[in-house]
Design an enzyme around this catalytic site. Structure first.
Site, PDB file in Angstrom:
ATOM      1  CB  THR A 152      -6.929   2.942 -17.845  1.00  0.00           C
ATOM      2  OG1 THR A 152      -7.169   4.221 -17.230  1.00  0.00           O
ATOM      3  CG2 THR A 152      -5.589   2.980 -18.578  1.00  0.00           C
ATOM      4  CG  ASP A 159      -1.842   1.181   1.313  1.00  0.00           C
ATOM      5  OD1 ASP A 159      -1.752   2.073   0.451  1.00  0.00           O
ATOM      6  OD2 ASP A 159      -2.666   1.220   2.248  1.00  0.00           O
ATOM      7  CB  VAL A 160       1.941   3.635  -2.667  1.00  0.00           C
ATOM      8  CG1 VAL A 160       2.487   2.573  -3.595  1.00  0.00           C
ATOM      9  CG2 VAL A 160       0.614   4.192  -3.169  1.00  0.00           C
ATOM     10  CE1 TYR A 204      -4.281  12.484 -10.993  1.00  0.00           C
ATOM     11  CE2 TYR A 204      -4.525  14.215 -12.641  1.00  0.00           C
ATOM     12  CZ  TYR A 204      -4.142  12.923 -12.294  1.00  0.00           C
ATOM     13  OH  TYR A 204      -3.617  12.088 -13.251  1.00  0.00           O
ATOM     14  CE  LYS A 248      -0.783  11.664 -11.188  1.00  0.00           C
ATOM     15  NZ  LYS A 248      -0.053  10.377 -11.153  1.00  0.00           N
TER      16      LYS A 248
END
Length: 249
Positions: free
Chosen positions: A182, A55-56, A147, A151
């Protein structure tokens, strides 16, 4: 091309991560993929790909996971922090819990993964760190400030490390895809449709239209860029954020 190299790909059970893992394995690398769902990892393992449940968002889990990967397959020489979540929310509706969840996965997870991988990589004579950022790491993404910030942070981490290790056999780069075909796009189409009061088809077309060439990007296109950064002649490509979005932004 990559015989004898050990690659670690976080979020490697699906989507972009899986495409990268398969490309690296096809090039001869021994690949360790990580993720939280063992059933997903187990299903796609084999053919040069093994897995570690990790789990990062949990520092101890990353420490233990990378240590297990090194014990199983040797020093990490190709590190691909790919695990991430893509969710949008207006900033005035963004609470601290949402902000921390985005940062913990996309930025903290990348930091811990790279840090732990460098422990073994630095004992070798060659290494590549290739972060999967986003076109949102280079420009603002409307309705997704958290987000976008996460990034951008990934690219800052990569650029800082590239300066730290100048003149060494290790390079640090980021790939920055636009909208990739995806499950994330499918989920986001549903969320956008609900927020904007439009159909899922219309929401999907909005994402398709955001790519400069007017189509979704195949995960294999991102994997090809990662493979190139590991290949011959890539030694002088360092500290770069490479757009994979069908045109210039």
């Amino acid at each position: 091309m990559l015989d004898g190299k050990h690659a670690l790909v976080t979020g490697g059970g699906t989507g972009i991560g899986l495409a990268i893992a398969r490309a690296l394995a096809d090039a001869g690398a021994q690949v360790t993929i990580t993720g939280r769902r063992e059933s997903v990892l187990e299903e796609v393992s084999g053919g040069g790909i093994t897995y570690v449940v990790m789990d990062v968002t949990d520092e101890e889990s990353v420490q233990d996971g990378v240590a297990a990967a090194v014990a199983n397959s040797g020093p990490v020489q190709i590190c691909v922090p790919n695990a991430g979540i893509a969710e949008g929310r207006a900033l005035h509706k963004t609470d601290t819990e949402f902000w921390r969840r985005i940062m913990a996965t996309n930025l903290d997870g990348a930091f811990w993964t790279v840090r732990e991988s460098l422990g073994s990589m630095r004992k070798t004579e060659w290494g590549r760190v290739i972060a999967v950022s986003s076109i949102a790491g280079l420009k603002g993404l409307k309705g997704a400030a958290a987000y976008t910030a996460s990034k951008h942070g990934m690219i800052g981490l990569i650029r800082g490390l590239s300066e730290d290790y100048l003149g060494t056999p290790f390079t640090f780069n980021a790939v920055c895809p636009g909208y990739v075909d995806t499950e994330i796009v499918t989920r986001n189409a549903k969320a956008i449709a609900e927020r904007a009061g439009i159909s899922r088809g219309e929401a999907r077309e909005m994402m398709v239209g955001a790519n400069k060439h007017g189509r979704l990007i195949a995960p294999e296109e991102v994997a090809a860029a990662v493979l190139w950064l590991c290949g011959p002649g890539s030694d002088s490509v360092n500290g770069q954020a490479i757009e994979i979005a069908g045109g210039q932004f």
